[in-house]
Design a protein around this motif. Structure first.
Motif, PDB file in Angstrom:
ATOM      1  N   SER A 153     -30.637 -24.099  14.773  1.00  0.00           N
ATOM      2  CA  SER A 153     -30.406 -23.105  13.728  1.00  0.00           C
ATOM      3  C   SER A 153     -29.310 -22.134  14.154  1.00  0.00           C
ATOM      4  O   SER A 153     -28.383 -21.831  13.398  1.00  0.00           O
ATOM      5  CB  SER A 153     -31.716 -22.366  13.473  1.00  0.00           C
ATOM      6  OG  SER A 153     -31.561 -21.435  12.467  1.00  0.00           O
ATOM      7  N   ALA A 184     -25.946 -23.976  14.251  1.00  0.00           N
ATOM      8  CA  ALA A 184     -25.461 -24.240  12.897  1.00  0.00           C
ATOM      9  C   ALA A 184     -24.950 -22.947  12.267  1.00  0.00           C
ATOM     10  O   ALA A 184     -23.904 -22.922  11.615  1.00  0.00           O
ATOM     11  CB  ALA A 184     -26.574 -24.843  12.048  1.00  0.00           C
ATOM     12  N   GLY A 185     -25.702 -21.846  12.493  1.00  0.00           N
ATOM     13  CA  GLY A 185     -25.283 -20.549  11.965  1.00  0.00           C
ATOM     14  C   GLY A 185     -23.947 -20.132  12.546  1.00  0.00           C
ATOM     15  O   GLY A 185     -23.049 -19.663  11.833  1.00  0.00           O
ATOM     16  N   LEU A 191     -21.220 -22.172  10.980  1.00  0.00           N
ATOM     17  CA  LEU A 191     -20.972 -21.723   9.608  1.00  0.00           C
ATOM     18  C   LEU A 191     -20.172 -20.426   9.617  1.00  0.00           C
ATOM     19  O   LEU A 191     -19.220 -20.247   8.854  1.00  0.00           O
ATOM     20  CB  LEU A 191     -22.295 -21.456   8.886  1.00  0.00           C
ATOM     21  CG  LEU A 191     -22.992 -22.610   8.204  1.00  0.00           C
ATOM     22  CD1 LEU A 191     -24.224 -22.111   7.477  1.00  0.00           C
ATOM     23  CD2 LEU A 191     -22.048 -23.272   7.213  1.00  0.00           C
ATOM     24  N   GLY A 194     -16.791 -21.345   8.415  1.00  0.00           N
ATOM     25  CA  GLY A 194     -16.946 -21.225   6.970  1.00  0.00           C
ATOM     26  C   GLY A 194     -15.875 -20.295   6.414  1.00  0.00           C
ATOM     27  O   GLY A 194     -15.249 -19.547   7.150  1.00  0.00           O
ATOM     28  N   THR A 208     -21.099 -18.817   3.265  1.00  0.00           N
ATOM     29  CA  THR A 208     -21.292 -19.276   4.637  1.00  0.00           C
ATOM     30  C   THR A 208     -21.399 -18.094   5.594  1.00  0.00           C
ATOM     31  O   THR A 208     -22.114 -18.168   6.583  1.00  0.00           O
ATOM     32  CB  THR A 208     -20.149 -20.201   5.068  1.00  0.00           C
ATOM     33  OG1 THR A 208     -18.923 -19.577   4.701  1.00  0.00           O
ATOM     34  CG2 THR A 208     -20.254 -21.545   4.378  1.00  0.00           C
ATOM     35  N   GLY A 250     -24.695 -17.969   7.591  1.00  0.00           N
ATOM     36  CA  GLY A 250     -24.491 -18.147   9.023  1.00  0.00           C
ATOM     37  C   GLY A 250     -25.022 -16.969   9.814  1.00  0.00           C
ATOM     38  O   GLY A 250     -25.744 -17.132  10.793  1.00  0.00           O
ATOM     39  N   THR A 259     -26.480 -19.082  -0.606  1.00  0.00           N
ATOM     40  CA  THR A 259     -26.845 -18.619   0.726  1.00  0.00           C
ATOM     41  C   THR A 259     -28.229 -19.133   1.099  1.00  0.00           C
ATOM     42  O   THR A 259     -28.448 -19.650   2.200  1.00  0.00           O
ATOM     43  CB  THR A 259     -26.851 -17.081   0.749  1.00  0.00           C
ATOM     44  OG1 THR A 259     -25.600 -16.626   0.259  1.00  0.00           O
ATOM     45  CG2 THR A 259     -27.076 -16.560   2.135  1.00  0.00           C
ATOM     46  N   TRP A 303     -28.107 -22.872   1.817  1.00  0.00           N
ATOM     47  CA  TRP A 303     -27.511 -23.143   3.130  1.00  0.00           C
ATOM     48  C   TRP A 303     -28.482 -22.817   4.243  1.00  0.00           C
ATOM     49  O   TRP A 303     -28.673 -23.595   5.166  1.00  0.00           O
ATOM     50  CB  TRP A 303     -26.241 -22.310   3.333  1.00  0.00           C
ATOM     51  CG  TRP A 303     -24.997 -22.997   2.924  1.00  0.00           C
ATOM     52  CD1 TRP A 303     -24.224 -22.702   1.828  1.00  0.00           C
ATOM     53  CD2 TRP A 303     -24.344 -24.087   3.589  1.00  0.00           C
ATOM     54  NE1 TRP A 303     -23.159 -23.551   1.776  1.00  0.00           N
ATOM     55  CE2 TRP A 303     -23.195 -24.405   2.832  1.00  0.00           C
ATOM     56  CE3 TRP A 303     -24.625 -24.824   4.743  1.00  0.00           C
ATOM     57  CZ2 TRP A 303     -22.326 -25.427   3.196  1.00  0.00           C
ATOM     58  CZ3 TRP A 303     -23.753 -25.835   5.101  1.00  0.00           C
ATOM     59  CH2 TRP A 303     -22.625 -26.129   4.330  1.00  0.00           C
ATOM     60  N   GLN A 304     -29.087 -21.640   4.156  1.00  0.00           N
ATOM     61  CA  GLN A 304     -29.901 -21.247   5.302  1.00  0.00           C
ATOM     62  C   GLN A 304     -31.193 -22.041   5.364  1.00  0.00           C
ATOM     63  O   GLN A 304     -31.847 -22.060   6.393  1.00  0.00           O
ATOM     64  CB  GLN A 304     -30.122 -19.729   5.334  1.00  0.00           C
ATOM     65  CG  GLN A 304     -31.187 -19.205   4.447  1.00  0.00           C
ATOM     66  CD  GLN A 304     -30.969 -17.715   4.203  1.00  0.00           C
ATOM     67  OE1 GLN A 304     -29.856 -17.204   4.209  1.00  0.00           O
ATOM     68  NE2 GLN A 304     -32.045 -17.005   3.963  1.00  0.00           N
ATOM     69  N   ALA A 346     -29.226 -26.042   6.278  1.00  0.00           N
ATOM     70  CA  ALA A 346     -28.374 -26.215   7.456  1.00  0.00           C
ATOM     71  C   ALA A 346     -29.180 -26.436   8.729  1.00  0.00           C
ATOM     72  O   ALA A 346     -28.827 -27.287   9.536  1.00  0.00           O
ATOM     73  CB  ALA A 346     -27.415 -25.040   7.607  1.00  0.00           C
ATOM     74  N   PRO A 347     -30.260 -25.691   8.963  1.00  0.00           N
ATOM     75  CA  PRO A 347     -31.050 -26.042  10.150  1.00  0.00           C
ATOM     76  C   PRO A 347     -31.936 -27.259   9.897  1.00  0.00           C
ATOM     77  O   PRO A 347     -32.236 -28.011  10.813  1.00  0.00           O
ATOM     78  CB  PRO A 347     -31.903 -24.806  10.422  1.00  0.00           C
ATOM     79  CG  PRO A 347     -31.812 -23.955   9.227  1.00  0.00           C
ATOM     80  CD  PRO A 347     -30.782 -24.492   8.295  1.00  0.00           C
TER      81      PRO A 347
END
Ligand SMILES: Nc1ncnc2c1ncn2[C@@H]1O[C@H](COP(=O)(O)OP(=O)(O)OP(=O)(O)O)[C@@H](O)[C@H]1O
Ligand SMILES: [Mg+2]
Lengths: 178, 507, 229
Positions: free
Chosen positions: B268, B271-272, B275, B279, B284, B288, B401, B404-405, B408-409
């Motif tokens: 996580s 990835a953040g 991003l 991004g 992002t 992120g 958002t 993504w959050q 993404a993880p």
């Protein structure tokens, strides 16, 4: 406020003419009520009588306008004493605003009192805006800001009082006219 | 603090607290039921070969009336128990993770309790006690469900045959252990979850570590896989009881699961960071930063889900193995001129299919947990969302958002989970060999068997590689991602409610 | 130079059975600072929300540059708020996970600027409000006054035509509140931005050119804001 003590304070830096003193007073205490010459000389006269100031040694003759005054030893003591004295916090509730509301209720009625309060509030707000403009002006000195802050704080207190009193006018009337 | 006080303080709460308690209780009930099923299977006796004095072998009585070989054959029963216990792991994770559902109301209550003079330890105890109380209630409910199911499912067929072991009752010791295991484990997980949470009189602070999480949990995964292999390696060299065998494998699987769940923190965070670093738009940036600010959010909310998918990956590995085994045996039968036995292979395939269904249910349960967690996290940040909306941030941006959050993880962590589960099994078996045995027979059938000339006949060997079950893996990952998309979609509805300007008033 | 920039007529708004506003008229001209004062619960915040297009009035019109924004879609009003309007609340409007500079640059990113551009502009604005030194800190590590200054920077970064501020100094001590107000007034004068300033403090209202006093959801012509008992 004691004009005499302010003058003593201004003389602490060295001898000054009466005219000088007035100028220094108005400059250091901006937004205060300007001193009249007459008041300066009258006050200096009293201070000299009490032995707190004396004419400067060199310029004994000439009229009062030409005389520079200097602080005496006991004048210095007096000033120091004044600076350490605590001012009694609001010993008497004396305010024209307050008196007017009560008198309006006695002599007329609640509407009269309320009209007065409304007009007074408008005037206070106008003055508050003026003072805020003074201290926000680009060239404002720290002295200006401090002076304006002082007045703003008091006007704000008045305004709060006005606001709460408005809500209490009816009750106050009952009490006053009982 | 008297127990009564503890009980009162840990059960005081609002509607969201009730929801969390119900969720904790439900998962405890689920785990409890499954564990009781496991200890019931453990209570089944019989089916072992008994050497009779006359040299023949009888099967020990007790299990012959079950229709399923899974129950009849003593060699398979530990596997069943193992599978059932494996299933409880994600459910337990769910019960434990409920404690960190960031209910703002509960945080305020804990802070107020501290302000009233409770020590930090007492505050944590109160939070954990809630989980334990809920789990005990859940366990009790589990017992009820178990007893009810026994009644309902007890359907003796002709000749007293049974599909399920509804005629045996677990021994008292394992029974009590199964009932207590859930509250104890959930409480332990809860305690671990509360580490790094400081309950101060001014509020609950989730401590951030200075540096982001590190990828060390990867080691736990590797060790877990090794541990999983140990019993197989050992059993080639010594006699292992089925239970030791199962326990070692269970420990290995649990370690892999913990590694995956904890490793999600690193995933996580990374990835953040990616991003945030690469991004371009506001979406992002917001997502992120949020992932970097609280990388453990993923571990907490996805824990149960990832646990379930590790099991799913492993089940798929077994499924592929059994299917290949079946194919190899068929081919072998053809080679030696015997008719193939379709029953045999189908049996194992069906057994793993059951596990897959259970995994699906696990994913659904943990999706529910995830939903609650997501809703909570949105609600606790509603002021920020409302302020952003007031400043003209489009709903699209905020929804993006959130998406993504969430994803993404999830996507990399999911991949890791499934692959770890699969590797767990593939490390044991990546090919299947059938045949290759030798038979010696007398060339002359009439001769004396002890002294005759012999011919050695070697059976043909069929070796098939176990294929990687790509399609099923895709299906599992796709299904899970889809479920999460639904969850995120519902989260967006909550978000819409939370961008209401009223929330600006909420402190 | 008294072109009306924003004209609201007959704004009425109920929350269920509670009437919050009952026919309020407001005119804000170019570059003017208007204070909205009155006792708690008189409808100040509701009026601000209606004027800025956050809430839609039940009746009445809000005309901004000859357009009735009350009839616009939520998306269109949203766009208006991030381009022509700036909004400022009492506290808690910074995104807690973003640094000060990222927070301030956010509206520009939303408008499609690049990261670098947004950061540069954010740094400039933080500097104008004297908080350039906290550019890379998270809001949690800043004082209330610093946060509020960043919030003003964020509201002004798009160079809005109207700034809507609801008790912008409400959570600050007097000195900090004054510094924030000074900074706001100085900047909006330089930029020619109009301001609608909701407050219940007279010294804050005194920064405005003009004051509108509300009482029970209507403009009180006496300026008292207190009902005759
Ligand atoms: N969501 C709501 N539901 C019901 N009533 C509401 C709601 N929001 C506001 N009100 C009511 O509308 C009236 C006006 O509220 P508003 O917040 O605009 O007042 P205000 O002047 O800003 O007060 P304050 O100075 O306390 O901030 C109040 O009576 C309030 O109770
Ligand atoms: Mg308000």
């Amino acid at each position: 406020m004691s004009t005499a003590h302010v003058l003593l304070g201004l003389l602490a830096g060295g001898p000054r003419h009466g005219y000088d003193l007035k100028r220094a007073h108005d400059e250091r205490l901006p937004q205060a009520k300007p001193l009249a010459y007459g008041q300066v000389y009258a006050t200096l006269g009293r201070l000299e009588r009490d032995g707190f100031v004396e004419p400067s040694a060199h310029e004994q003759d000439g009229g009062p306008e030409r005389t520079a005054y200097t602080l005496t030893h006991s004048g210095r003591d007096r000033l120091a004493q004044w600076l350490t004295e605590i001012e009694p916090p609001a010993p008497y509730v004396t305010s024209t605003l307050f008196a007017k509301v009560v008198v309006a209720l006695l002599a007329a009625d609640a509407d009269r009192a309320r009209d007065y309060l409304a007009a007074q509030r408008a005037a206070h707000m106008a003055r508050l805006r003026e003072l805020t403009a003074v201290k926000s002006a680009p060239g404002a000195t720290v002295g200006d800001v401090v002076a304006a802050d002082y007045a703003i704080g008091h006007l704000d207190a008045d305004l709060r009082w006005l606001q709460t009193t408005l809500a209490r006018v009816a009750d106050l009337q009952k009490e006053v006219t009982a | 603090m008297r127990p009564a006080t503890l009980f009162r303080l840990s059960t005081a709460g609002t509607r969201t607290d009730t929801l969390r308690t119900v969720l904790t209780g439900t998962s405890a009930a689920l785990a409890g039921t499954v564990m009781l099923a496991a200890v019931t299977v453990a209570a089944v006796q019989g089916g072992e070969p008994l050497e009779q004095p006359d040299g023949t072998a009888w099967l020990a009585p007790g299990a012959e009336h079950y229709t399923s070989p899974l129950l009849r054959e003593p060699g398979l029963r530990p596997g069943v128990i193992f599978g059932l216990l494996l299933l409880t792991l994600p459910v337990l994770a769910l019960a434990g993770q409920c404690i960190r559902l960031g209910a703002p109301a509960r945080d305020r209550r804990l802070a107020a309790i501290r302000l009233a003079g409770a020590t930090p330890g007492q505050a944590v105890l109160i939070a954990v006690a809630e989980t334990i109380v809920a789990s005990i209630l859940g366990s009790a409910a589990g017992l009820g469900i178990y007893l009810g199911l026994r009644r309902i499912l007890h359907e003796p067929g002709p000749g007293g045959s049974l599909r399920l072991p509804t005629d045996v009752f677990p021994d008292p010791v394992p029974l009590v252990a199964a009932l207590l295991a859930v509250p104890v484990l959930a409480g332990l997980i809860g305690l671990i979850m509360m580490r790094g949470v400081a309950v101060t009189p001014l509020g609950v602070i989730r401590r951030q570590r200075g540096r982001g999480p590190r990828p060390w949990p990867g080691l736990a995964i590797a060790v877990g896989i090794l541990l999983f292999n140990v019993p197989v390696w050992l059993s080639d060299r010594m006699v292992l009881s089925g239970y030791v065998f199962g326990a070692l494998m269970l420990a290995g699987a649990a370690l892999v699961m913990v590694g995956v769940v904890v490793g999600t923190g690193w995933i996580s965070y990374t990835a953040g960071w990616l991003l945030h670093r690469f991004g371009r738009g506001p979406v992002t940036l917001l997502a992120g930063r949020r992932m970097m600010a609280d990388p453990w959010n993923g571990s907490r909310t996805l824990g149960a889900l990832l646990g379930a998918t590790v099991i799913g990956g492993a089940a798929m590995g077994y499924h592929a193995l059994f299917v290949t085994q079946g194919r190899a045996e068929d081919r072998f039968s053809v080679l030696i001129g015997m008719p193939p036995d379709p029953e045999h292979a189908a049996f194992y395939v069906n057994a793993t299919r059951l596990v897959l269904i259970a995994v699906g249910a696990g994913v659904a349960v943990s999706a529910a947990g995830m939903l609650v967690a997501l809703a909570e996290s949105v609600v606790s940040r509603r002021r920020t969302y409302a302020a952003l909306t007031a400043a003209g941030t489009p709903g699209r941006t905020l929804a993006g958002t959130l998406l993504w959050q969430t994803l993404a993880p999830l996507v990399p962590a999911l991949g890791l989970a499934v692959v770890s589960g699969l590797v767990l099994v593939r490390s044991l078996y990546h090919e299947v060999t059938v045949g290759g045995g030798t038979t010696e027979t007398c060339t002359d059938p009439a001769a004396d068997p002890d002294t005759c000339a012999r011919t050695v006949q070697t059976d043909p060997v069929v070796t098939l590689p176990v294929p990687v079950p790509w399609e099923q893996l895709m299906l599992l990952c796709g299904g899970t991602v889809l479920t999460m998309l639904v969850v995120a979609g519902i989260g967006m509805l909550v978000l819409r409610g939370s961008t209401d300007l009223e929330e600006i008033r909420a402190v | 130079m008294t072109t009306p920039l924003l004209t609201a007529t007959g704004i009425t708004k109920d929350y269920g059975a509670t009437p919050a506003l009952r026919g309020v008229d407001v005119r804000v001209t170019e570059g003017e600072i208007v204070a909205v004062t009155g006792p708690s619960g008189c409808g100040k915040s509701t009026l601000l929300h209606c004027l800025s297009g956050i809430l839609r009035a039940d009746r009445g019109s809000v005309i901004f540059r000859d357009q009735d924004i009350g009839s616009w879609s939520e998306a269109a009003r949203s766009r208006l708020r991030r381009t022509e309007f700036g909004v400022l609340f009492q506290f808690g409007q910074m995104v807690p996970e973003l640094t000060a500079a990222e927070n301030v640059g956010l509206p520009l990113l939303l408008a499609g600027s690049g990261r670098r551009e947004a950061r540069q502009a954010a740094l400039d604005w933080l500097d104008r409000f004297g908080v350039a030194d906290v550019a890379d800190q998270m809001p949690g590590a800043m004082s209330g006054g610093q946060q509020q200054r960043c919030a003003v920077a964020r509201a002004m970064v798009t160079r809005p035509r109207v700034l809507f501020a609801d008790e912008p100094t409400g959570a600050l001590d007097q000195l900090n509140g004054e510094q924030v107000m000074q900074a706001i007034v100085r900047t909006v004068r330089e930029e020619g931005t109009s301001v609608v300033l909701v407050t219940h403090e007279a010294p804050v209202a005194a920064y405005a050119d003009r004051e509108i006093v509300l009482r029970d959801g209507a403009v009180d012509p006496t300026g008292l804001g207190v009902a005759a008992p």
